[in-house]
Design an enzyme around this catalytic site. Structure first.
Site, PDB file in Angstrom:
ATOM      1  N   GLU A  68      11.131 -35.997 -22.734  1.00 32.47           N
ATOM      2  CA  GLU A  68      12.558 -35.885 -23.043  1.00 32.47           C
ATOM      3  C   GLU A  68      13.446 -36.390 -21.907  1.00 32.47           C
ATOM      4  O   GLU A  68      14.192 -35.628 -21.284  1.00 32.47           O
ATOM      5  CB  GLU A  68      12.915 -34.444 -23.411  1.00 32.47           C
TER       6      GLU A  68
ATOM      7  N   GLU B 146       6.392 -32.169 -30.023  1.00 31.38           N
ATOM      8  CA  GLU B 146       6.961 -30.819 -30.067  1.00 31.38           C
ATOM      9  C   GLU B 146       7.653 -30.602 -31.400  1.00 31.38           C
ATOM     10  O   GLU B 146       8.349 -31.487 -31.898  1.00 31.38           O
ATOM     11  CB  GLU B 146       7.988 -30.579 -28.956  1.00 31.38           C
TER      12      GLU B 146
END
Length: 484
Positions: A197, A389
């Site tokens: 991320e 995720e």
């Protein structure tokens, strides 16, 4: 608990959920036909080093920006820190045993950079390397694919003191770190994720300051994005140099962007926001160029661009990791927000299709995972995708029987997995799903207030692990390679 008992419990939960009587997400997830996933599909779970390891001062580990941030008064809920977290640094064997019981194929974990290089530079800390060697060997012995992420937000504090991600030297330090890890593990780790991320750790760390290192410097944020993208490419090359056969990718948090109103101004703002959060990092990696967003005559200055950076950025990722949770509502903001030309205001974790909220307050939008996968495929094409995720904060406490009946989490997972299968049917080459998370953990600035784990962790009583109903349910999904 024996694996067959887990599976038996999972079957019972799967058949009983329709009678749970919950509204919203539960109702949306039941009553449809079961779907089977492709043969060879990988089922996994995910964690991150600072969130689960603990052992903050053990084994020669140096301080990271999250040690500093969490120990700064007012930065995390209740002043919580990751000093102990789930104590996985000492209890990794127990965690592997849980995964074995679940039957998972893949374990996505991250390596703490400051456990390998306490100051982010120099020779490897042997004790740190030995920990990850033991973990990897234990996973392989259990028949689980070790899937490490080199960087999940915990920059060595010494590198932040030297300028952090806006400092171009950090990309070179990433090269050295990646080489150390490749030389230690690339003989038996076949799949690597470099960064987790980039959008979040640069934006929240350097623009809005809500996460470590807590800086509020919009122009430093822009430089950080460019340096992180270069670091991603550097690490790719370093890993391949040691073992050309390893597969290397990165994990990108992607989200659908919805205009707040039907006005043309808000629609245009949503397009600009999409360019920044969904394309800015992955497009740079795959093409060597950024989407048109910043003023063309200032982009080089704002990013710290140097001659040859197009070639430095571009690498042929072997796979792309996608993290999906919710969406953004976006408004036009004529007065600006510190980023030239962006002129937006955005609200995270919102969707017009919301069928409820998690305990974190995030809107739940299962069709959104299908939508974002199709959106990102416009850029990634035929590159394999792994869901790195996806999950929900559900703080349901233990019931009178001592079990944790987290029916909402089960419904959330069922709904998202069915939408994921729909994306596969529509041609998106998804090969793996990693549930966030195996364990309750330190949820960054929210401390221990939010529980994402399919395994409950009792932080007040020695980090005792207790599988929730969702763990049993997920074990059955894995066994059947199907979602009922």
């Amino acid at each position: 608990m024996k694996r067959r008992d887990l599976l038996k419990s999972g079957l019972a939960l799967g058949s009983g959920l329709a009678m749970a009587g919950h509204s919203g997400i539960v109702q949306a997830a039941v009553g449809t036909a079961p779907v089977t996933f492709p043969k060879g599909f990988l089922w996994g779970v995910a964690t991150a080093a600072y969130q689960v390891e603990g052992g903050a001062r053990d084994g020669g580990r140096g301080p990271s920006i999250w040690d500093t941030f969490s120990h700064t008064p007012g930065k995390t809920k209740n002043g919580d820190t990751g000093d102990v977290a789930d104590d996985s640094f000492h209890r990794w064997r127990e965690d592997i045993a849980l995964m074995t019981q679940l039957g998972v194929d893949s374990y996505r974990f991250s390596i703490a950079w400051s456990r390998i290089q306490p100051t982010g530079r120099g020779p490897a800390n042997v004790q740190g390397l030995d920990y990850y060697k033991r973990l990897v060997d234990g996973l392989l012995e259990a028949g689980i694919r070790p899937f490490p992420t080199l960087y999940h937000w915990d920059l060595p504090q010494a590198l932040e003191d030297a300028g952090g991600w806006p400092n171009r030297d950090t990309a070179d330090r990433m090269t050295d770190y990646a080489l150390i890890m490749a030389e230690a593990l690339a003989d038996r780790v076949t799949a690597w994720s470099v960064l987790n991320e980039v959008k979040t750790f640069t934006q929240a760390g350097y623009w809005d300051g809500g996460m470590a290192p807590g800086r509020k410097e919009p122009l430093a944020f822009l430089k950080a994005t460019h340096v992180a993208n270069i670091a991603n490419a550097n690490a790719f090359h370093a890993l391949k140099a040691v073992n050309s056969k390893v597969q290397v990718g990165s994990a990108y948090d992607c989200a659908n962007c919805f205009p707040a109103t039907d006005s043309e101004a808000d629609k245009a703002a949503a397009v600009r926001w999409d360019k920044l959060i969904n394309l800015w990092y992955l497009q740079a990696t795959l093409t060597g160029t950024y989407p048109e967003l910043l003023p063309a005559d200032r982009q080089a200055e704002l990013l710290g661009w140097r001659a040859g950076d197009e070639a430095r950025l571009k690498v042929p990722l072997d796979f792309v990791g996608i993290n999906y949770y919710s969406g953004w509502r976006v408004w036009d903001e004529p007065k600006g927000n510190g980023i030239p030309n962006l002129n937006t205001r955005a609200e995270w974790a919102w969707s017009p299709r919301s069928i409820g909220k998690s305990d974190f307050g995030w809107d739940i939008d299962p069709p959104g995972i299908h939508q974002i996968l199709k959106r990102m495929q416009q850029l990634t094409g035929s590159i394999p995708i792994e869901i790195t995720e996806n999950g929900i904060a559900d703080n349901t406490p233990p019931g009178p029987d001592g079990r944790i009946h987290d029916v909402r989490r089960i419904a959330y997972l069922r709904a998202h997995l069915k939408e994921l299968r729909r994306a596969i049917d529509d041609g998106v080459p998804v090969r793996a799903y990693h549930l966030w998370s195996l364990l309750d953990n330190f949820e960054w600035a929210a401390g221990y207030s939010q529980r994402f784990g399919i395994v409950h962790v009792d932080f007040e009583h020695g980090q005792k692990r207790s599988p929730r109903d969702s763990a049993y349910w997920y074990a059955n999904v894995i066994k059947q390679n199907a979602v009922a």
